[in-house]
Design an enzyme around this catalytic site. Structure first.
Site, PDB file in Angstrom:
ATOM      1  N   THR A   1       6.838  27.026  68.101  1.00 31.01           N
ATOM      2  CA  THR A   1       6.374  27.217  69.472  1.00 31.01           C
ATOM      3  C   THR A   1       6.948  26.133  70.375  1.00 31.01           C
ATOM      4  OG1 THR A   1       4.395  28.434  68.866  1.00 31.01           O
ATOM      5  CG2 THR A   1       4.265  27.144  70.891  1.00 31.01           C
TER       6      THR A   1
ATOM      7  N   HIS B   1       2.122  37.255  62.135  1.00 30.44           N
ATOM      8  CA  HIS B   1       1.517  35.913  62.062  1.00 30.44           C
ATOM      9  C   HIS B   1       0.085  36.032  61.534  1.00 30.44           C
ATOM     10  CE1 HIS B   1       0.678  31.807  62.613  1.00 30.44           C
ATOM     11  NE2 HIS B   1       1.191  31.595  63.802  1.00 30.44           N
TER      12      HIS B   1
ATOM     13  N   ASN C   1      -2.489  29.975  60.269  1.00 27.51           N
ATOM     14  CA  ASN C   1      -2.752  28.890  61.229  1.00 27.51           C
ATOM     15  C   ASN C   1      -3.931  29.096  62.163  1.00 27.51           C
ATOM     16  OD1 ASN C   1      -0.667  27.647  60.003  1.00 27.51           O
ATOM     17  ND2 ASN C   1       0.841  27.995  61.615  1.00 27.51           N
TER      18      ASN C   1
ATOM     19  N   TYR D   1      -5.116  31.726  63.668  1.00 26.28           N
ATOM     20  CA  TYR D   1      -5.069  32.741  64.738  1.00 26.28           C
ATOM     21  C   TYR D   1      -5.798  34.012  64.273  1.00 26.28           C
ATOM     22  CZ  TYR D   1      -2.053  29.230  66.705  1.00 26.28           C
ATOM     23  OH  TYR D   1      -1.592  28.041  67.184  1.00 26.28           O
TER      24      TYR D   1
ATOM     25  N   ASN E   1      -6.332  24.866  63.543  1.00 21.34           N
ATOM     26  CA  ASN E   1      -7.095  25.492  64.629  1.00 21.34           C
ATOM     27  C   ASN E   1      -8.536  25.808  64.251  1.00 21.34           C
ATOM     28  OD1 ASN E   1      -5.180  25.534  66.835  1.00 21.34           O
ATOM     29  ND2 ASN E   1      -3.970  26.863  65.511  1.00 21.34           N
TER      30      ASN E   1
END
Ligand code: 8OZ
Length: 359
Positions: free
Chosen positions: A25, A174, A177, A179, A234
């Site tokens: 990112t 994805h 992480n 999300y 996260n």
């Protein structure tokens, strides 16, 4: 010993070597959340990697969690990505796009109509996001209604079709992480009592539905997925990562996905954050296993030689070293990364890191 520099067949593609550029990112998207005007140069500079995985890219406006990350849901975004894939292919490279829904890792200022971010359950992420040019606490999310879930699966499917229309060789879902898909899989974030929460099977359901929908749209031979079973990234936590991800990987394997990309340990942190049998995951998956997290050439060589991985994804080293493959091959020193230009900005710290011959 040199197998890392030898070709590898990834489904229908022949990769020049076993080095993968991990998705990174960089928060440089332009107006309309189209890829940066420097993105084509940046990715083409790195096209000697066997495979590039382009940065996490939101599948819809709701899927965005940080400022200036690119999308793949408008015709302008597709056209912007086409410039990138053409530039990479002109250099003989291969490139996948990472498809992203952040779930609760977002902020009302980024959400359509200033709405609350969506999540499996109304539990805040206890992590920061970057919005309004500053690091800010993520907003309180709301739990998705059961009736809203098919539209999210459909958004992933459409985004995959858009990625192929933009010239990508494939996509990476994805699932890592902290999300959305990882939030559903891990019981610290998922307190649902419907078909998407509770049991291992129910918490796996959304990730597997997305994998199946994307594979049905573009073919399993062009569909990869990234997971991070033990990463607390996260603010997620899991009481049962081994049975959870053993189950997920068994079913991803049945879908015939071309690769499984695993963040081994804490994302960007210690590899031994929690006990976990990654070799067991590899045995459960019939496709290609891409290993990631803290690899250098020695560790990569050892894991490839031991058969513990097929491909190795390098993240941060690719930021400052466009010619990382040549540097690893020749034993040259690596450029140092400038942390100040990692997120946001223009060409500086993005497409201006020198190759060995330029330095
Ligand atoms: C760093 C900053 C923002 C997002 C991930 C997409 O961790 C990311 C990300 C990394 O997968």
């Amino acid at each position: 010993m040199t197998q890392i520099f030898e070709p590898y067949n990834l489904g229908p593609l022949t990769l020049a070597n076993r080095i993968v550029m991990a998705p990174l990112t960089r928060n440089r998207a332009a107006a309309g959340l189209v890829p940066s005007p420097h993105a084509a140069e940046y990715y083409a500079q790195r096209a000697t990697a066997g495979l590039l995985i382009a940065e996490a890219t939101q599948i819809s406006p709701q899927a965005q969690g940080y400022q200036d990350t690119p999308g793949i849901y408008t015709s302008d975004q597709i056209a912007g990505w086409r410039v990138v894939t053409d530039a990479v292919h002109a250099k003989g490279g291969r490139i996948f796009l990472q498809l992203w829904h952040v779930g609760r890792v977002s902020h009302v200022d980024l959400q359509p109509g200033g709405a609350a971010p969506v999540a499996p359950s109304a539990i805040p992420a206890a992590t920061k996001t970057f919005v309004n040019n500053t690091f800010t606490d993520t907003s309180m999310p709301r739990a998705l209604d059961l009736e809203e879930i098919p539209a999210i699966v459909a958004d992933f499917r459409q985004a995959a079709a858009n990625a192929i229309a933009a010239g990508f060789d494939g996509v990476e879902v994805h699932g890592a992480n902290g999300y959305l898909l990882d939030q559903f899989a891990k019981d610290g974030a998922n307190h649902r009592t419907d078909a998407y929460g509770g049991s291992v099977e129910n918490r796996a359901r959304l990730m597997l539905e997305v994998g199946a929908a994307v594979a049905a749209e573009i073919g399993p031979e062009r569909t990869g997925i990234r997971i991070s079973p033990v990463s607390p990234a996260n603010g997620v936590s899991s009481s049962d990562p081994q049975p959870q991800f053993d189950y997920i990987v068994d079913h991803l394997s049945k879908l015939g996905l071309v690769y499984l990309h695993v963040v081994e340990g804490a994302t960007g942190g210690p590899r031994d954050v929690a006990p976990f049998d990654f070799a067991g995951l590899r045995r459960r998956f019939s496709g290609t296993y891409i290993a990631n997290n803290g690899y250098d050439l020695d560790l990569a060589t050892a894991h490839l030689a031991a058969g513990e991985a097929d491909l190795i994804a390098f993240g941060r080293p690719f930021i400052a070293n466009p010619d990382l493959v040549a540097r690893l091959q020749s034993g040259a020193a690596l450029n140092e990364i400038n942390p100040a230009t990692m997120y946001g900005g223009g060409a500086e710290g993005y497409s201006d890191y020198p190759t060995l011959s330029e330095a």
